[in-house]
Design an enzyme around this catalytic site. Structure first.
Site, PDB file in Angstrom:
ATOM      1  N   TYR A 121      -2.113  -9.476  15.852  1.00  0.00           N
ATOM      2  CA  TYR A 121      -1.746  -8.106  14.503  1.00  0.00           C
ATOM      3  C   TYR A 121      -2.923  -7.287  14.878  1.00  0.00           C
ATOM      4  O   TYR A 121      -3.223  -6.096  14.987  1.00  0.00           O
ATOM      5  CB  TYR A 121      -1.738  -8.418  13.334  1.00  0.00           C
ATOM      6  CG  TYR A 121      -2.425  -8.183  12.185  1.00  0.00           C
ATOM      7  CD1 TYR A 121      -1.459  -6.483  12.469  1.00  0.00           C
ATOM      8  CD2 TYR A 121      -3.419  -7.735  11.230  1.00  0.00           C
ATOM      9  CE1 TYR A 121      -1.617  -5.992  10.065  1.00  0.00           C
ATOM     10  CE2 TYR A 121      -4.484  -6.672  10.949  1.00  0.00           C
ATOM     11  CZ  TYR A 121      -2.498  -5.899  10.425  1.00  0.00           C
ATOM     12  OH  TYR A 121      -3.230  -4.608   9.324  1.00  0.00           O
ATOM     13  N   SER A 144      -7.170  -0.822  10.752  1.00  0.00           N
ATOM     14  CA  SER A 144      -7.945  -2.686   9.846  1.00  0.00           C
ATOM     15  C   SER A 144      -9.110  -2.182  10.448  1.00  0.00           C
ATOM     16  O   SER A 144      -9.472  -2.397  11.542  1.00  0.00           O
ATOM     17  CB  SER A 144      -6.852  -3.638   9.847  1.00  0.00           C
ATOM     18  OG  SER A 144      -7.268  -4.085   9.358  1.00  0.00           O
ATOM     19  N   ILE A 156       0.997  -1.414  -0.064  1.00  0.00           N
ATOM     20  CA  ILE A 156      -0.207   0.358   0.454  1.00  0.00           C
ATOM     21  C   ILE A 156       0.830   1.627  -0.366  1.00  0.00           C
ATOM     22  O   ILE A 156       0.505   1.923  -0.789  1.00  0.00           O
ATOM     23  CB  ILE A 156      -0.525  -0.048   1.207  1.00  0.00           C
ATOM     24  CG1 ILE A 156      -1.319  -1.411   1.129  1.00  0.00           C
ATOM     25  CG2 ILE A 156      -1.922   1.215   0.644  1.00  0.00           C
ATOM     26  CD1 ILE A 156      -2.682  -1.202   2.506  1.00  0.00           C
ATOM     27  N   LYS A 181       2.236  -7.572   9.358  1.00  0.00           N
ATOM     28  CA  LYS A 181       0.464  -7.453   8.851  1.00  0.00           C
ATOM     29  C   LYS A 181      -0.015  -9.532   8.911  1.00  0.00           C
ATOM     30  O   LYS A 181      -0.979  -9.594   8.515  1.00  0.00           O
ATOM     31  CB  LYS A 181      -0.112  -6.327   7.694  1.00  0.00           C
ATOM     32  CG  LYS A 181       0.635  -7.321   6.410  1.00  0.00           C
ATOM     33  CD  LYS A 181      -0.333  -6.183   5.506  1.00  0.00           C
ATOM     34  CE  LYS A 181       0.778  -8.373   4.263  1.00  0.00           C
ATOM     35  NZ  LYS A 181       0.696  -7.108   2.325  1.00  0.00           N
ATOM     36  N   LYS A 238      -3.372  -3.481  15.937  1.00  0.00           N
ATOM     37  CA  LYS A 238      -3.714  -1.972  15.247  1.00  0.00           C
ATOM     38  C   LYS A 238      -4.904  -0.776  16.388  1.00  0.00           C
ATOM     39  O   LYS A 238      -5.235  -0.048  16.125  1.00  0.00           O
ATOM     40  CB  LYS A 238      -5.055  -2.497  14.013  1.00  0.00           C
ATOM     41  CG  LYS A 238      -3.832  -3.337  13.095  1.00  0.00           C
ATOM     42  CD  LYS A 238      -3.088  -1.617  12.594  1.00  0.00           C
ATOM     43  CE  LYS A 238      -1.757  -2.327  10.875  1.00  0.00           C
ATOM     44  NZ  LYS A 238      -1.528  -1.260  11.267  1.00  0.00           N
TER      45      LYS A 238
HETATM   46  P1  NAD Z   1       3.385  -4.438   3.792  1.00  0.00           P
HETATM   47  O1  NAD Z   1       3.699  -5.399   4.346  1.00  0.00           O
HETATM   48  O2  NAD Z   1       3.676  -4.577   1.797  1.00  0.00           O
HETATM   49  O3  NAD Z   1       3.821  -3.464   3.339  1.00  0.00           O
HETATM   50  C1  NAD Z   1       4.917  -2.499   4.910  1.00  0.00           C
HETATM   51  C2  NAD Z   1       5.987  -2.487   5.425  1.00  0.00           C
HETATM   52  O4  NAD Z   1       6.599  -1.726   6.101  1.00  0.00           O
HETATM   53  C3  NAD Z   1       6.802  -2.947   4.546  1.00  0.00           C
HETATM   54  O5  NAD Z   1       7.345  -2.695   3.460  1.00  0.00           O
HETATM   55  C4  NAD Z   1       8.048  -4.131   5.145  1.00  0.00           C
HETATM   56  O6  NAD Z   1       9.295  -4.227   5.229  1.00  0.00           O
HETATM   57  C5  NAD Z   1       7.623  -2.547   6.107  1.00  0.00           C
HETATM   58  N1  NAD Z   1       8.001  -2.953   7.373  1.00  0.00           N
HETATM   59  C6  NAD Z   1       7.412  -2.940   8.651  1.00  0.00           C
HETATM   60  N2  NAD Z   1       8.061  -3.078  10.393  1.00  0.00           N
HETATM   61  C7  NAD Z   1       9.432  -2.375   9.760  1.00  0.00           C
HETATM   62  C8  NAD Z   1      10.108  -1.370  11.002  1.00  0.00           C
HETATM   63  N3  NAD Z   1      10.080  -1.645  11.717  1.00  0.00           N
HETATM   64  N4  NAD Z   1      10.905  -0.519  10.257  1.00  0.00           N
HETATM   65  C9  NAD Z   1      10.868  -0.202   9.343  1.00  0.00           C
HETATM   66  N5  NAD Z   1       9.735  -0.389   8.033  1.00  0.00           N
HETATM   67  C10 NAD Z   1       9.268  -1.591   8.796  1.00  0.00           C
HETATM   68  O7  NAD Z   1       1.386  -4.057   3.864  1.00  0.00           O
HETATM   69  P2  NAD Z   1       0.740  -3.196   3.177  1.00  0.00           P
HETATM   70  O8  NAD Z   1      -0.146  -4.251   2.767  1.00  0.00           O
HETATM   71  O9  NAD Z   1       1.300  -2.737   1.836  1.00  0.00           O
HETATM   72  O10 NAD Z   1       0.121  -2.930   5.107  1.00  0.00           O
HETATM   73  C11 NAD Z   1       0.380  -1.698   5.002  1.00  0.00           C
HETATM   74  C12 NAD Z   1      -0.069  -1.692   6.409  1.00  0.00           C
HETATM   75  O11 NAD Z   1      -1.077  -1.471   5.948  1.00  0.00           O
HETATM   76  C13 NAD Z   1       0.303  -2.175   7.578  1.00  0.00           C
HETATM   77  O12 NAD Z   1       0.650  -1.361   8.550  1.00  0.00           O
HETATM   78  C14 NAD Z   1      -0.458  -3.168   7.739  1.00  0.00           C
HETATM   79  O13 NAD Z   1      -0.688  -3.233   8.729  1.00  0.00           O
HETATM   80  C15 NAD Z   1      -2.018  -2.106   7.394  1.00  0.00           C
HETATM   81  N6  NAD Z   1      -3.470  -2.357   6.734  1.00  0.00           N
HETATM   82  C16 NAD Z   1      -2.922  -3.463   5.542  1.00  0.00           C
HETATM   83  C17 NAD Z   1      -4.011  -4.186   5.251  1.00  0.00           C
HETATM   84  C18 NAD Z   1      -3.665  -5.123   3.812  1.00  0.00           C
HETATM   85  O14 NAD Z   1      -4.757  -6.022   3.635  1.00  0.00           O
HETATM   86  N7  NAD Z   1      -2.661  -5.285   3.253  1.00  0.00           N
HETATM   87  C19 NAD Z   1      -5.620  -4.459   5.859  1.00  0.00           C
HETATM   88  C20 NAD Z   1      -4.846  -3.345   6.747  1.00  0.00           C
HETATM   89  C21 NAD Z   1      -4.674  -2.389   7.250  1.00  0.00           C
HETATM   90  C1  WQD Z   2     -10.511 -11.931   2.713  1.00  0.00           C
HETATM   91  C2  WQD Z   2     -11.982 -13.902   2.116  1.00  0.00           C
HETATM   92  C3  WQD Z   2     -11.701 -15.556   3.844  1.00  0.00           C
HETATM   93  C4  WQD Z   2      -8.116 -17.168   1.697  1.00  0.00           C
HETATM   94  C5  WQD Z   2      -7.015  -9.915   5.839  1.00  0.00           C
HETATM   95  C6  WQD Z   2      -7.261  -9.477   7.541  1.00  0.00           C
HETATM   96  C7  WQD Z   2      -7.877  -7.940   7.787  1.00  0.00           C
HETATM   97  C8  WQD Z   2      -6.628  -7.772   6.769  1.00  0.00           C
HETATM   98  C9  WQD Z   2      -6.696  -7.472   5.469  1.00  0.00           C
HETATM   99  C10 WQD Z   2      -4.578  -6.220   7.236  1.00  0.00           C
HETATM  100  C11 WQD Z   2     -12.716 -14.719   3.486  1.00  0.00           C
HETATM  101  C12 WQD Z   2     -11.680 -16.012   2.488  1.00  0.00           C
HETATM  102  C13 WQD Z   2      -8.983 -16.681   1.925  1.00  0.00           C
HETATM  103  C14 WQD Z   2      -7.976 -18.484   0.984  1.00  0.00           C
HETATM  104  C15 WQD Z   2     -10.184 -17.929   0.844  1.00  0.00           C
HETATM  105  N1  WQD Z   2      -5.699  -7.268   6.473  1.00  0.00           N
HETATM  106  N2  WQD Z   2     -10.637 -17.384   1.967  1.00  0.00           N
HETATM  107  N3  WQD Z   2      -9.710 -19.112   0.583  1.00  0.00           N
HETATM  108  O1  WQD Z   2     -10.007 -12.263   6.271  1.00  0.00           O
HETATM  109  O2  WQD Z   2     -11.392 -10.359   5.127  1.00  0.00           O
HETATM  110  O3  WQD Z   2      -8.717  -9.901   5.918  1.00  0.00           O
HETATM  111  O4  WQD Z   2      -6.617  -9.126   5.047  1.00  0.00           O
HETATM  112  O5  WQD Z   2      -3.280  -5.964   7.240  1.00  0.00           O
HETATM  113  O6  WQD Z   2      -6.719  -7.926   9.167  1.00  0.00           O
HETATM  114  O7  WQD Z   2      -7.739 -10.352   8.954  1.00  0.00           O
HETATM  115  O8  WQD Z   2      -8.861 -11.574   4.121  1.00  0.00           O
HETATM  116  O9  WQD Z   2      -7.933 -11.917   1.955  1.00  0.00           O
HETATM  117  O10 WQD Z   2      -8.132 -13.445   3.774  1.00  0.00           O
HETATM  118  O11 WQD Z   2      -9.854 -13.508   2.950  1.00  0.00           O
HETATM  119  O12 WQD Z   2     -11.549 -18.713   0.824  1.00  0.00           O
HETATM  120  O13 WQD Z   2      -6.878 -19.082   0.775  1.00  0.00           O
HETATM  121  O14 WQD Z   2     -11.434 -15.546   1.380  1.00  0.00           O
HETATM  122  O15 WQD Z   2     -12.395 -16.885   4.316  1.00  0.00           O
HETATM  123  O16 WQD Z   2     -13.592 -14.602   3.418  1.00  0.00           O
HETATM  124  P1  WQD Z   2      -9.495 -10.584   5.375  1.00  0.00           P
HETATM  125  P2  WQD Z   2      -8.631 -12.364   3.498  1.00  0.00           P
END
Ligand code: NAD
Ligand code: WQD
Length: 331
Positions: A148, A124, A12, A84, A152
């Protein structure tokens, strides 16, 4: 305006760097590359034809963070850096609590010391727990099923208390729903290490032939077709949401859902992926995954009202862009 983007080499974060640069902000990235590659920074430069400063540091290290704040006139921080993986957080709770909480506190401390007044935090939708959908920002948070998720909720609490005690501090807590897709250039996207935990990267790897078939986790939920329903949001829309949050940030703490408001089931997502890309995705239904909830989607009206932001890209665009990136991607 100089924006410090922690975790800016990640999924992201990298898309948000593109959106910030395109909106005219200057970007400084701090990332320890524990879940990303430095080449992503070059790809961001390639897409935007703009420069970006990169520091390979751990954001839990106070001295390293302090140096960045001393070297640059920082106007705002977006804090993406964090671990994450939900399952891993259950196995290694201390690693998760340490990394995700200490990084947040170190950054807040540096902001105070260097008089940086704007901070945007990656939260999140998981903090809503098993509330009734659609999730609204005013709902009481419910316990999540893993460390995790707790990091948050705790980070939100820490930043809220700091902002209360420092009225000039502006904090925006962004609760993401399910980010998927990739930049339309196909140059940056989601490239998880090992077996993907999340649905979309698993689907793209099955379509590519890297994995045999998708396991659909349960078809007996109280949803449209029994499979889990989620609010998938295109990562470029999410990135643009961060620019809107920064542009419109005001004193105090403000919480925003960043989602589309639309729920999509697992089977609907598979169908959309097949339709968008003319490829087949084999799957079988297996047991529910522990900790999953039936439905999770946003009431996204507050972000529209206060930030003037709405998600523009539909599920077909998400599937198309995710697939374009996967096809291009070489490990
Ligand atoms: P990502 O793992 O691709 O990116 C996170 C980045 O942070 C990575 O590049 C990693 O190297 C870096 N990082 C981790 N710990 C670090 C530290 N201590 N110092 C410096 N760098 C560090 O994950 P993402 O999907 O891009 O997620 C970004 C943020 O959004 C995270 O905080 C995650 O929890 C949050 N988030 C993600 C999702 C999702 O589904 N991807 C959903 C909700 C919230
Ligand atoms: C989506 C749907 C699964 C994989 C997670 C974290 C949340 C946030 C986003 C943050 C669900 C189903 C999944 C598979 C499946 N993360 N599924 N087969 O669980 O909504 O959220 O990611 O950083 O905190 O909990 O996302 O993509 O894992 O699942 O059927 O192999 O797909 O059961 O209904 P989720 P997901």
């Amino acid at each position: 305006m100089n924006i410090l983007v922690t975790g800016g080499a990640g999924y992201i974060g990298s898309h948000t760097c593109v959106a910030l640069l395109e909106a005219g902000y200057s970007v400084i990235v701090a990332d320890n590359l524990c879940n990303s590659k430095v080449e992503t920074i070059d790809k961001v430069k390639q897409i935007t034809k703009k420069d970006i400063l990169f520091y390979q540091i751990d954001v839990t290290e106070e001295d390293a963070v302090d140096k960045i704040f001393s070297n640059h006139d920082i106007n705002g921080v977006i804090h993406f850096a964090g671990l994450k993986a939900v399952g891993e957080s259950i196995e290694k709770p201390l690693t998760y609590y340490y990394n995700n909480l200490v990084s947040t506190m170190v950054l807040a401390k540096a902001c105070q010391k260097h008089n940086v007044k704007r901070l945007v935090f990656s939260s999140s939708a998981t903090v809503y727990g098993d509330n009734i959908v659609p999730f609204v920002e005013t709902m009481n948070l419910l316990p999540t099923t893993n460390p995790y998720g707790e990091t948050k909720a705790m980070s939100e609490r820490i930043l809220t208390d700091i902002a209360k005690a420092n009225p000039a501090f502006s904090v925006s807590l962004l609760r993401y729903f399910n980010p998927v897709g990739a930049h339309e250039s196909g140059l940056i996207g989601e490239a998880p290490n090992g077996i993907p935990n999340n649905l979309m990267p698993y689907v793209t790897q099955v379509a590519k032939g890297k994995r045999e078939k998708l396991s659909v986790f349960g078809n007996d939920y109280p949803t449209v077709d029994g499979t889990g329903v989620r609010d998938y949001i295109h990562v470029v829309d999410l990135a643009v949401g961060h620019v809107a949050a920064l542009d419109n940030i005001t004193e105090g703490v403000h919480v925003y859902n960043l989602g589309t408001g639309q729920g999509t089931s697992v089977l609907e997502l598979i169908q959309a992926f097949e339709d968008a890309n003319s490829v087949e995705v084999s799957y079988e239904v297996v047991n529910r995954r522990p900790g999953d909830i039936a439905s999770c989607y946003a009431d996204a009206s507050k972000a529209e009202r206060e930030l003037g932001w709405t998600a523009k890209r539909d599920i077909l665009a998400m599937c198309r862009d995710a697939w374009r990136f996967e096809k291009n991607y070489e490990e």
